[in-house]
Design a protein around this motif. Structure first.
Motif: not given
Length: 182
Positions: A58-71
């Motif tokens: 879950d945390n890896e998925e959220e981190l990837a989303e934040l890296n891709e989508g930013g703010t």
């Protein structure tokens, strides 16, 4: 310390408020666990392993989303998050994103380390004829009696071999202290 377990966030649970301060004192004094504590902590780590693995994903998925989508990804995932600095100033969206990504990277780091350590300990017992007992009891949450029925053996045999395998894993996780050399 015998009833102690640490979550991946560092919170101690499984013990009362009075015991918590004693546990923290022992941890701060860098005391190594006794043989009995090493066995108990190994069992606690085995019980937590599947949960930590799921949380890691879950945390890896959220981190990837934040890296891709930013703010924008941060705003989609948590509309109500408002952070302030110690001086009381509100953080900008970019600062908030950096803080959240740092938190997630830290969680991922510690969760990956815990998963690797438990997996290495599991590798030690992989060839044992009773290795399935560990997976069935700790990951499948089956009782010894049910495992015994499936293996066509006595419940006492399952219990004895489960304890034996946990002891082997405790040696891998806690070294000489699991042997009782205190």
């Amino acid at each position: 310390m015998e009833n102690m377990r640490k979550s991946a966030d560092g919170e101690i649970y499984g013990c009362g408020a009075n015991e918590r301060s004693d546990v923290m004192k022992k941890l701060l004094e860098s005391e190594q666990p006794t043989r009995r504590e090493a066995m108990r902590l190994t069992e606690d780590r085995l019980k937590a392993y599947p949960i930590i693995k799921d949380r890691l994903a879950d945390n890896e998925e959220e981190l990837a989303e934040l890296n891709e989508g930013g703010t924008q990804a941060l705003k989609r995932s948590a509309n109500s998050i408002v952070r302030t600095s110690p001086t009381g100033l509100r953080l900008s969206d970019d600062e908030l994103l950096d803080v959240r990504k740092s938190e997630l990277r830290l969680r991922v780091f510690f969760d990956r380390r815990e998963v690797r350590r438990v997996e290495r300990a599991l590798e030690l017992i992989a060839e044992d004829p009773y290795a399935t007992v560990i997976k069935s009891f700790y990951f499948g949450r089956l009782k010894d009696s049910i495992i015994a029925q499936r293996l066509c053996c006595d419940r006492a045999t399952v219990y004895r071999n489960r304890k034996r395998l946990v002891e082997i894993m405790a040696h891998r996780l806690y070294g000489a202290f699991a042997q009782g050399w205190e």
